[in-house]
Design a protein around this motif. Structure first.
Motif, PDB file in Angstrom:
ATOM      1  N   LEU A   1       4.018  -4.571  -5.123  1.00 13.77           N
ATOM      2  CA  LEU A   1       4.740  -4.667  -3.862  1.00 13.77           C
ATOM      3  C   LEU A   1       5.432  -3.343  -3.524  1.00 13.77           C
ATOM      4  CD1 LEU A   1       5.802  -6.409  -1.494  1.00 13.77           C
ATOM      5  CD2 LEU A   1       7.724  -7.006  -2.964  1.00 13.77           C
ATOM      6  N   ILE A   2       6.054  -2.721  -4.515  1.00 17.45           N
ATOM      7  CA  ILE A   2       6.749  -1.445  -4.301  1.00 17.45           C
ATOM      8  C   ILE A   2       5.746  -0.346  -3.959  1.00 17.45           C
ATOM      9  CG2 ILE A   2       8.195   0.330  -5.398  1.00 17.45           C
ATOM     10  CD1 ILE A   2       9.616  -2.289  -4.498  1.00 17.45           C
ATOM     11  N   GLY A   3       4.574  -0.370  -4.574  1.00 16.88           N
ATOM     12  CA  GLY A   3       3.535   0.605  -4.247  1.00 16.88           C
ATOM     13  C   GLY A   3       3.125   0.531  -2.789  1.00 16.88           C
ATOM     14  N   LYS A   4       2.952  -0.694  -2.290  1.00 17.77           N
ATOM     15  CA  LYS A   4       2.595  -0.877  -0.877  1.00 17.77           C
ATOM     16  C   LYS A   4       3.722  -0.407   0.036  1.00 17.77           C
ATOM     17  CE  LYS A   4      -0.462  -4.766  -1.753  1.00 17.77           C
ATOM     18  NZ  LYS A   4      -0.492  -6.200  -1.917  1.00 17.77           N
ATOM     19  N   ARG A   5       4.962  -0.771  -0.313  1.00 13.22           N
ATOM     20  CA  ARG A   5       6.124  -0.388   0.514  1.00 13.22           C
ATOM     21  C   ARG A   5       6.303   1.126   0.576  1.00 13.22           C
ATOM     22  NH1 ARG A   5      10.179  -3.890   2.101  1.00 13.22           N
ATOM     23  NH2 ARG A   5      11.753  -2.289   1.826  1.00 13.22           N
ATOM     24  N   ILE A   6       6.151   1.798  -0.570  1.00 12.99           N
ATOM     25  CA  ILE A   6       6.369   3.250  -0.581  1.00 12.99           C
ATOM     26  C   ILE A   6       5.280   3.956   0.225  1.00 12.99           C
ATOM     27  CG2 ILE A   6       5.183   3.816  -2.749  1.00 12.99           C
ATOM     28  CD1 ILE A   6       8.475   5.363  -1.529  1.00 12.99           C
ATOM     29  N   ALA A   7       4.051   3.429   0.184  1.00 11.59           N
ATOM     30  CA  ALA A   7       2.964   4.024   0.975  1.00 11.59           C
ATOM     31  C   ALA A   7       3.250   3.871   2.465  1.00 11.59           C
ATOM     32  CB  ALA A   7       1.632   3.376   0.616  1.00 11.59           C
ATOM     33  N   GLU A   8       3.712   2.688   2.877  1.00 12.87           N
ATOM     34  CA  GLU A   8       4.043   2.465   4.290  1.00 12.87           C
ATOM     35  C   GLU A   8       5.164   3.387   4.738  1.00 12.87           C
ATOM     36  OE1 GLU A   8       4.981  -1.691   4.391  1.00 12.87           O
ATOM     37  OE2 GLU A   8       2.911  -2.290   3.958  1.00 12.87           O
TER      38      GLU A   8
ATOM     39  N   VAL B   1       3.508   1.110 -13.975  1.00 14.83           N
ATOM     40  CA  VAL B   1       3.309   2.423 -13.351  1.00 14.83           C
ATOM     41  C   VAL B   1       1.914   2.490 -12.726  1.00 14.83           C
ATOM     42  CG1 VAL B   1       3.179   4.905 -13.792  1.00 14.83           C
ATOM     43  CG2 VAL B   1       4.948   3.540 -14.903  1.00 14.83           C
ATOM     44  N   LYS B   2       0.918   1.992 -13.446  1.00 12.85           N
ATOM     45  CA  LYS B   2      -0.457   1.972 -12.940  1.00 12.85           C
ATOM     46  C   LYS B   2      -0.579   1.057 -11.721  1.00 12.85           C
ATOM     47  CE  LYS B   2      -5.184   1.054 -14.436  1.00 12.85           C
ATOM     48  NZ  LYS B   2      -6.032   0.628 -15.555  1.00 12.85           N
ATOM     49  N   ALA B   3       0.057  -0.108 -11.777  1.00  8.55           N
ATOM     50  CA  ALA B   3       0.005  -1.060 -10.666  1.00  8.55           C
ATOM     51  C   ALA B   3       0.603  -0.446  -9.402  1.00  8.55           C
ATOM     52  CB  ALA B   3       0.736  -2.347 -11.033  1.00  8.55           C
ATOM     53  N   LEU B   4       1.729   0.248  -9.547  1.00 13.60           N
ATOM     54  CA  LEU B   4       2.376   0.895  -8.407  1.00 13.60           C
ATOM     55  C   LEU B   4       1.451   1.957  -7.811  1.00 13.60           C
ATOM     56  CD1 LEU B   4       6.049   1.848  -8.073  1.00 13.60           C
ATOM     57  CD2 LEU B   4       4.351   3.529  -7.478  1.00 13.60           C
ATOM     58  N   ALA B   5       0.845   2.784  -8.655  1.00 14.97           N
ATOM     59  CA  ALA B   5      -0.027   3.859  -8.189  1.00 14.97           C
ATOM     60  C   ALA B   5      -1.247   3.301  -7.459  1.00 14.97           C
ATOM     61  CB  ALA B   5      -0.466   4.725  -9.364  1.00 14.97           C
ATOM     62  N   GLU B   6      -1.874   2.286  -8.028  1.00 13.19           N
ATOM     63  CA  GLU B   6      -3.069   1.720  -7.411  1.00 13.19           C
ATOM     64  C   GLU B   6      -2.757   1.044  -6.077  1.00 13.19           C
ATOM     65  OE1 GLU B   6      -4.813  -0.653 -10.520  1.00 13.19           O
ATOM     66  OE2 GLU B   6      -5.733   1.110 -11.449  1.00 13.19           O
ATOM     67  N   ALA B   7      -1.613   0.372  -5.997  1.00 13.50           N
ATOM     68  CA  ALA B   7      -1.215  -0.266  -4.740  1.00 13.50           C
ATOM     69  C   ALA B   7      -0.943   0.782  -3.665  1.00 13.50           C
ATOM     70  CB  ALA B   7       0.013  -1.140  -4.960  1.00 13.50           C
ATOM     71  N   ALA B   8      -0.324   1.904  -4.044  1.00 17.76           N
ATOM     72  CA  ALA B   8      -0.048   2.975  -3.084  1.00 17.76           C
ATOM     73  C   ALA B   8      -1.351   3.586  -2.581  1.00 17.76           C
ATOM     74  CB  ALA B   8       0.835   4.041  -3.719  1.00 17.76           C
ATOM     75  N   ARG B   9      -2.321   3.746  -3.485  1.00 23.88           N
ATOM     76  CA  ARG B   9      -3.639   4.270  -3.079  1.00 23.88           C
ATOM     77  C   ARG B   9      -4.316   3.325  -2.102  1.00 23.88           C
ATOM     78  NH1 ARG B   9      -4.686   5.664  -8.580  1.00 23.88           N
ATOM     79  NH2 ARG B   9      -4.394   7.890  -8.849  1.00 23.88           N
ATOM     80  N   GLU B  10      -4.305   2.036  -2.417  1.00 28.77           N
ATOM     81  CA  GLU B  10      -4.946   1.036  -1.550  1.00 28.77           C
ATOM     82  C   GLU B  10      -4.299   0.996  -0.177  1.00 28.77           C
ATOM     83  OE1 GLU B  10      -5.022  -2.755  -3.522  1.00 28.77           O
ATOM     84  OE2 GLU B  10      -6.140  -1.932  -5.228  1.00 28.77           O
ATOM     85  N   ALA B  11      -2.984   1.266  -0.127  1.00 32.61           N
ATOM     86  CA  ALA B  11      -2.267   1.236   1.144  1.00 32.61           C
ATOM     87  C   ALA B  11      -2.435   2.528   1.933  1.00 32.61           C
ATOM     88  CB  ALA B  11      -0.787   0.961   0.895  1.00 32.61           C
ATOM     89  N   GLY B  12      -3.184   3.502   1.383  1.00 33.81           N
ATOM     90  CA  GLY B  12      -3.532   4.673   2.164  1.00 33.81           C
ATOM     91  C   GLY B  12      -2.980   5.996   1.722  1.00 33.81           C
ATOM     92  N   LEU B  13      -2.167   6.050   0.680  1.00 35.94           N
ATOM     93  CA  LEU B  13      -1.690   7.359   0.189  1.00 35.94           C
ATOM     94  C   LEU B  13      -2.803   8.015  -0.621  1.00 35.94           C
ATOM     95  CD1 LEU B  13       1.984   7.168  -1.139  1.00 35.94           C
ATOM     96  CD2 LEU B  13       1.115   8.432   0.798  1.00 35.94           C
ATOM     97  N   GLN B  14      -2.930   9.319  -0.503  1.00 37.05           N
ATOM     98  CA  GLN B  14      -3.938  10.058  -1.266  1.00 37.05           C
ATOM     99  C   GLN B  14      -3.268  10.856  -2.356  1.00 37.05           C
ATOM    100  OE1 GLN B  14      -5.747  12.376   1.818  1.00 37.05           O
ATOM    101  NE2 GLN B  14      -7.338  10.848   2.186  1.00 37.05           N
ATOM    102  N   PHE B  15      -3.757  10.680  -3.589  1.00 39.84           N
ATOM    103  CA  PHE B  15      -3.316  11.531  -4.711  1.00 39.84           C
ATOM    104  C   PHE B  15      -4.288  11.473  -5.845  1.00 39.84           C
ATOM    105  CE2 PHE B  15      -0.868   7.560  -4.868  1.00 39.84           C
ATOM    106  CZ  PHE B  15      -1.014   7.114  -6.175  1.00 39.84           C
TER     107      PHE B  15
END
Length: 120
Positions: free
Chosen positions: A76-83, A106-120
């Motif tokens: 959830l935090i990964g998605k929020r930070i990407a937005e 840590v992995k879950a946060l990173a993968e969620a941020a990637r799925e929500a559109g952040l590139q890294f």
């Protein structure tokens, strides 16, 4: 010389941050405790926090209805930070895991941020 787990983690974090600073990239940094997980997007010069999200925020706690120390909360935090990062005009970041293993929350946060559109 005996060093604590925390000192070892901070040494690893320093090495990563030095590499990211050379690139001058905007970084997505993660901090985790036993109860919460925090994510921040920090400017390339390291002086400004552009966006942040954590399980300690009131609306996140209401959504979770349980502890913020599990993979579901990290996702959830990964998605929020990407937005929030996209809203601040940031598309590409360097992932700073702060010396933590790329595993679990840590992995879950990173993968969620990637799925929500952040590139890294």
């Amino acid at each position: 010389m005996a060093t604590s787990k925390k000192e070892q983690r901070l040494r690893r974090a320093r090495q990563t941050r030095a590499r990211i600073a050379l690139q001058g990239a905007v970084r997505l940094t993660v901090f985790r405790t036993n109860l919460h997980i925090y994510a921040s997007v920090i400017s390339g010069d390291g002086s400004t926090v552009l966006a942040s999200a954590s399980t300690a925020e009131k609306e996140v706690r209401e959504q979770l209805k349980e502890t913020g120390s599990n993979v579901a909360a990290a996702t959830l935090i990964g998605k929020r930070i990407a937005e929030k990062a996209k809203a601040a005009g940031v598309e590409k970041v360097a992932f700073d895991r702060a010396g933590y293993q790329y595993h679990g929350r840590v992995k879950a946060l990173a993968e969620a941020a990637r799925e929500a559109g952040l590139q890294f």
